[in-house]
Design a protein around this motif. Sequence first.
Motif, PDB file in Angstrom:
ATOM      1  N   ASP A  31       4.446   2.234   1.995  1.00 35.00           N
ATOM      2  CA  ASP A  31       5.572   2.787   1.238  1.00 35.00           C
ATOM      3  C   ASP A  31       6.032   4.101   1.846  1.00 35.00           C
ATOM      4  O   ASP A  31       7.226   4.333   2.061  1.00 35.00           O
ATOM      5  N   ARG A  32       5.081   4.974   2.117  1.00 36.26           N
ATOM      6  CA  ARG A  32       5.419   6.281   2.708  1.00 36.26           C
ATOM      7  C   ARG A  32       5.976   6.122   4.113  1.00 36.26           C
ATOM      8  O   ARG A  32       6.893   6.849   4.520  1.00 36.26           O
ATOM      9  N   SER A  33       5.429   5.176   4.870  1.00 35.25           N
ATOM     10  CA  SER A  33       5.917   4.950   6.228  1.00 35.25           C
ATOM     11  C   SER A  33       7.376   4.510   6.218  1.00 35.25           C
ATOM     12  O   SER A  33       8.203   5.041   6.980  1.00 35.25           O
TER      13      SER A  33
ATOM     14  N   ASP B 192       5.079  -8.298  -0.110  1.00 33.50           N
ATOM     15  CA  ASP B 192       4.183  -7.412   0.640  1.00 33.50           C
ATOM     16  C   ASP B 192       4.305  -7.644   2.142  1.00 33.50           C
ATOM     17  O   ASP B 192       4.364  -6.688   2.924  1.00 33.50           O
TER      18      ASP B 192
ATOM     19  N   THR C  26      14.015   1.690   1.295  1.00 31.41           N
ATOM     20  CA  THR C  26      13.340   2.440   0.232  1.00 31.41           C
ATOM     21  C   THR C  26      13.591   3.928   0.386  1.00 31.41           C
ATOM     22  O   THR C  26      13.449   4.490   1.472  1.00 31.41           O
TER      23      THR C  26
ATOM     24  N   GLU D  82       5.510  -4.978   5.011  1.00 30.95           N
ATOM     25  CA  GLU D  82       4.677  -4.702   6.186  1.00 30.95           C
ATOM     26  C   GLU D  82       5.490  -4.923   7.464  1.00 30.95           C
ATOM     27  O   GLU D  82       5.416  -4.123   8.408  1.00 30.95           O
TER      28      GLU D  82
ATOM     29  N   SER E 111       0.825  -1.202   0.000  1.00 23.12           N
ATOM     30  CA  SER E 111       0.000   0.000   0.000  1.00 23.12           C
ATOM     31  C   SER E 111       0.859   1.251   0.000  1.00 23.12           C
ATOM     32  O   SER E 111       2.024   1.238   0.421  1.00 23.12           O
ATOM     33  N   ILE E 112       0.262   2.340  -0.494  1.00 23.53           N
ATOM     34  CA  ILE E 112       0.973   3.623  -0.522  1.00 23.53           C
ATOM     35  C   ILE E 112       1.335   4.057   0.894  1.00 23.53           C
ATOM     36  O   ILE E 112       2.418   4.616   1.137  1.00 23.53           O
ATOM     37  N   SER E 113       0.462   3.781   1.860  1.00 21.02           N
ATOM     38  CA  SER E 113       0.736   4.211   3.238  1.00 21.02           C
ATOM     39  C   SER E 113       1.957   3.498   3.812  1.00 21.02           C
ATOM     40  O   SER E 113       2.771   4.113   4.510  1.00 21.02           O
TER      41      SER E 113
END
Length: 367
Positions: free
Chosen positions: A6-8, A312, A366, A316, A2-4
């Motif tokens: 990735d951003r985290s 994934d 990342t 996570e 999820s984008i969230s």
Amino acid sequence: MSISIDRSIAAEAATLRAHYAQTVLPIWRGPGFNSALQLPYEAVGADDHAPLPAARYRAMACARQLFIFSHAGDAAHAEQLFHAMRRYFHDEKHGGWIYSVDAQGAPLDTTKDLYTHAFVIFACAHYAMATGDRDALRVIAETALLVQARFAAPDSLLHAALDADFSAVRTGPLQNPLMHLTEAYLAAYETTGEPSYETTLAQLAGSVARSFVHAPTGAIAELPIGSADNRLEPGHQFEWFYLIKRAGPAIAESGLERELSRAFDFAQRNGVDRATGGVYAALDEQGAVKDATQRIWAQTEYLRALATRARDEDLEALALQIPRFQARFLHARGWYECLTPAGDVARADMPSTTPYHLATAYASLTN
């Protein structure tokens, strides 16, 4: 992913890099660096950054510092370290690199240690890549040739340690120096493009697969399989996983990629404390905890392996693991080198060798 998430991960990784740049690196430009000898101290105090009394300086520690400042783009400090490494540790009489010098810079332990030679190659590869220094390129080539000629053991393995003139074996093949030699040859190949490094990597991977892989788990043992009191270190499974993924086709025929996929799962299942996320130091061959100490380098290798496998569920886990690592192992003055499972400090000082692990792990997260 999820984008969230990735951003985290990106935000958490940026926080780790800021701590490294603003807190960790300045220690080793300043109080952790002996400007008279132009060598890094072995360790500094966690609270005041005062260097611990100098009994020795190791070539490997100097090489790791050469890597971190080359990687950080500090060419001036890296150049000092490169020249100091050659001045103090290169053996002009017998060739190769001695293990350590004393507090005055005189030869102390003249053992020829494979681990040391691996880090000389690795560090010079990064220094040459950063600066184009032709002397560093010569050091890489000469040291790699010497390793293959002088450290050779049966079945394409390499001895871990020899005496000063290479005439007697002090320690037979061990996993850890072979792993770091793999890392060194990868760096040498990326810097020079010489195909001989790929050939050597393939031979090395094959010999490790034959002699060190624990068949029930796929894990790479610390001692050759069949040795008494062997152990499996979760941190090394994660470290090997990253290196083998990076090596790709060079090691394909060895089967190590397949084995280390199993080893990753074994290490994650048995070697990571579910309550804290801390990675244990060692397991036995059945997966029981043999050494519950949690060393910072093993934590960084877990972060890097999660980012490398990057399924994934790995990402996570990584989004949860980074803040756990930060809260447990980092602090405003630096880091905790070793903790107990309960979170008590098991080693209070900060060694000059640890920033290498921080730098390599953070680089894999990342952006």
